[in-house]
Design an enzyme around this catalytic site. Structure first.
Site, short mmCIF file in Angstrom:
data_model
loop_
_atom_site.label_atom_id
_atom_site.label_comp_id
_atom_site.label_asym_id
_atom_site.label_seq_id
_atom_site.Cartn_x
_atom_site.Cartn_y
_atom_site.Cartn_z
N SER A 20 -21.11 105.51 44.30
CA SER A 20 -21.88 106.28 43.47
C SER A 20 -22.43 107.33 44.27
CB SER A 20 -23.30 105.37 42.85
OG SER A 20 -24.23 105.30 44.31
N LYS A 21 -23.09 108.36 43.56
CA LYS A 21 -23.71 109.63 44.26
C LYS A 21 -24.51 109.16 45.16
CE LYS A 21 -25.75 113.92 43.03
NZ LYS A 21 -26.19 114.25 44.35
N ARG A 22 -25.31 108.35 45.08
CA ARG A 22 -26.36 107.89 45.88
C ARG A 22 -25.65 107.60 47.14
NH1 ARG A 22 -29.67 103.65 44.29
NH2 ARG A 22 -29.17 104.38 42.16
N GLY B 51 -23.06 108.86 48.59
CA GLY B 51 -22.68 109.98 49.33
C GLY B 51 -23.80 110.57 49.93
N ASP B 52 -24.84 110.68 49.16
CA ASP B 52 -26.20 111.51 49.39
C ASP B 52 -26.54 110.78 50.78
OD1 ASP B 52 -25.75 113.15 47.54
OD2 ASP B 52 -27.61 112.04 46.28
#
Ligand code: GLU
Length: 509
Positions: free
Chosen positions: A261-263, A265-266
């Site tokens: 998920s994008k999370r 990556g963040d």
């Protein structure tokens, strides 16, 4: 006769293309090229509520950056257009009517409130053969009433009439035969009168059929839709030309379980989008591989190996090699962990292969952003070439080679303590004279002369050379000292030494 390979990448323009979508596009492209087939880019924009401005341009730009070529599409044109679903309304209307006329679909008028009530009254309510008989639809209402409601502009949907108790077989090139019972499927909505548009399912299979798609290659998240799609092909009488399904393994989190998920990556500091994305609604900026300093060929190589392997240990493969070696036989069913550190490794490997010219092209914008514009491409390229061994990303070239472009503003304290002693200023002053006397500043020649001077004077080689480096670089790091001074103008080297002599305090004692 073998069918011509025609594949499509069919994103919905609902935001930036996720890296998983990029991998899907890449596999489609590689497969098409391998078989001399066609690669179609179809924009699936039938869900107007989820449309995001700029998303389509983003998709085009991302694919172009990665070298994923499109043969037919909105911009490319082609014999099977239009390639944007919102421009194909007539086609969907006509196909919806076909199913209605054949009794394979029906009109349903149930309001959201009525559906809500049904869900409340019946545990695990599903709109299907067991419940459709008590809902408000064209199967339960008299034909005149149906006509009256439609003519009066009452909103309705068209639902697929799924026959229960049938074994539905989906043949998947990676997963083999997947069989499910049709009783678990609901009567999916195929068309909505409210926006005069089909849903994903109808539009998707009608277009795959009309565009003569031979292989549907997409992410695993679409596998649950495949039985419904098989039934739709059947309902239209298209089974003979049904595409071969290929559902690619999921991309998984680098650590822990579940979907990437994008999370993730963040949290871990890697992009999940190919290009930087500026969200038009929130203004939020999400990082992209391109802006982070990744090379498209490295991203392609990295992604290609997430779910596929060539059957040997070779890891570094350019696009041509990938096309040569690719086959679905070596794709895995299991999800692929998104090992972003491996992505860095790939980038390093590709960076090492770049010529100085190409390095200069990629590094110059980075320098410009810092207001540094006074250097020739040749200088930039040679400087970058000297430090690329220690860089993973284009941006790392700055950290490793900033001193080629600006004099040190401070000197590493630890190195000063170790290398700058009471007689260093005098020796450095002497060194400037030696440097000024050298005719040929080529690395080997300058090295010979400077080392000869050190030996002749009986100076400590390590101390002199490290002080020299400290003055020019600002700390005891960097490539071979005489490679640096071969490239850097001599006046600059001398000026830096003088400045160090003037500013570094001489230790007492
Ligand atoms: N529009 C779907 C998506 O956004 C396409 C799925 C498919 O390839 O069938 O991924």
């Amino acid at each position: 006769m073998e069918r011509k390979v025609r594949v499509r990448f069919a994103p919905s323009p609902t935001g930036p293309l996720h890296i998983g979508g990029v991998r899907t596009a890449l596999y489609n492209y590689i497969f098409a090229r391998k078989h001399g087939g066609d690669m179609i880019l179809r924009i699936e924009d039938t869900d107007s509520r989820r449309f995001v401005p700029g998303a389509e341009e983003y998709i085009n730009e991302a694919l172009a950056w990665l070298g994923i070529g499109i043969d037919e599409g909105v911009r490319e044109g082609g014999a099977f257009g239009p390639y944007k679903q919102s421009e194909r309304r007539d086609i969907y209307r006509e196909h919806t009517k076909r199913l209605l006329d054949a009794g394979k679909a029906y009109i349903a008028f149930d309001t959201p409130e009525e559906l809500e009530a049904a869900r409340r009254d019946t545990p695990n309510f599903q709109y299907d053969a067991s419940t459709r008989g008590r809902m408000r639809n064209s199967l339960t209402l008299p034909p005149e009433e149906v006509k009256r409601l439609v003519d009066a502009g009452e909103q309705y949907v068209v639902r697929f009439k799924i026959e229960p108790g049938r074994e539905v077989k989906v043949n998947d090139l990676i997963r083999g035969e997947v069989v499910i019972n049709s009783s678990i499927l609901d009567d999916k909505v195929l068309f909505k009168s409210a926006d005069d548009l089909p849903t994903y399912h109808l539009a998707n299979i009608v277009d795959d059929h009309l565009m003569e798609v031979s292989h549907v290659i997409r992410g695993e998240e679409w596998l649950p839709s495949a039985p419904l799609h098989v039934l739709l092909y059947e309902a239209f009488g298209w089974t003979a030309t049904m595409p071969q399904f290929v559902h690619l393994p999921l991309l998984l989190k680098p650590v822990g379980n579940g979907k990437l998920s994008k999370r993730d990556g963040d949290k871990l500091g890697f992009p999940v989008f190919p290009l930087e994305w500026h969200d038009p609604a929130s203004g939020e900026v999400s990082p992209g591989y391109r802006e982070r300093g990744y090379l498209p060929e490295a991203v392609v190589n990295f992604l290609a190996l997430l779910g596929w392997n060539p059957g040997d240990d070779v890891e570094l493969m350019d696009m041509a090699t990938l096309i040569d070696k690719f086959s679905f036989e070596h794709c895995s069913k299991a999800g692929a962990k998104f090992d972003y550190k491996k992505g860095l490794w790939f980038n390093h490997e590709y960076l090492m292969k770049l010529s100085d010219e190409r390095l200069a092209e990629l590094f110059a914008p980075e320098l410009e952003r810092r207001g540094i514009t006074a250097f020739t491409p040749e200088y930039i390229g040679r400087a970058a070439g000297m430090v690329k061994g220690r860089a993973n990303l284009i941006g790392d070239l700055w950290e490793q080679g900033d001193f080629f472009f600006k004099a040190p503003e401070e000197y590493a304290e630890k190195d000063v303590r170790k290398r700058w002693s009471a007689d260093t200023p005098r020796i450095m002053e002497e060194l400037t004279g030696v440097l000024e006397g050298i005719d040929d500043m080529s690395s080997a020649n300058a090295e010979k002369i400077v080392l000869g001077w050190i030996e002749e004077k009986g100076y400590h080689l390590g101390n002199v050379m490290n002080a020299f480096r400290l003055a020019v670089v600002g700390s005891c790091r960097g490539p071979h000292m005489f490679d640096i001074t071969e490239l850097m103008p001599r006046e600059e080297v001398v000026a830096r030494i003088r400045r160090a002599v003037d500013t570094i305090p001489v230790p007492e004692g």
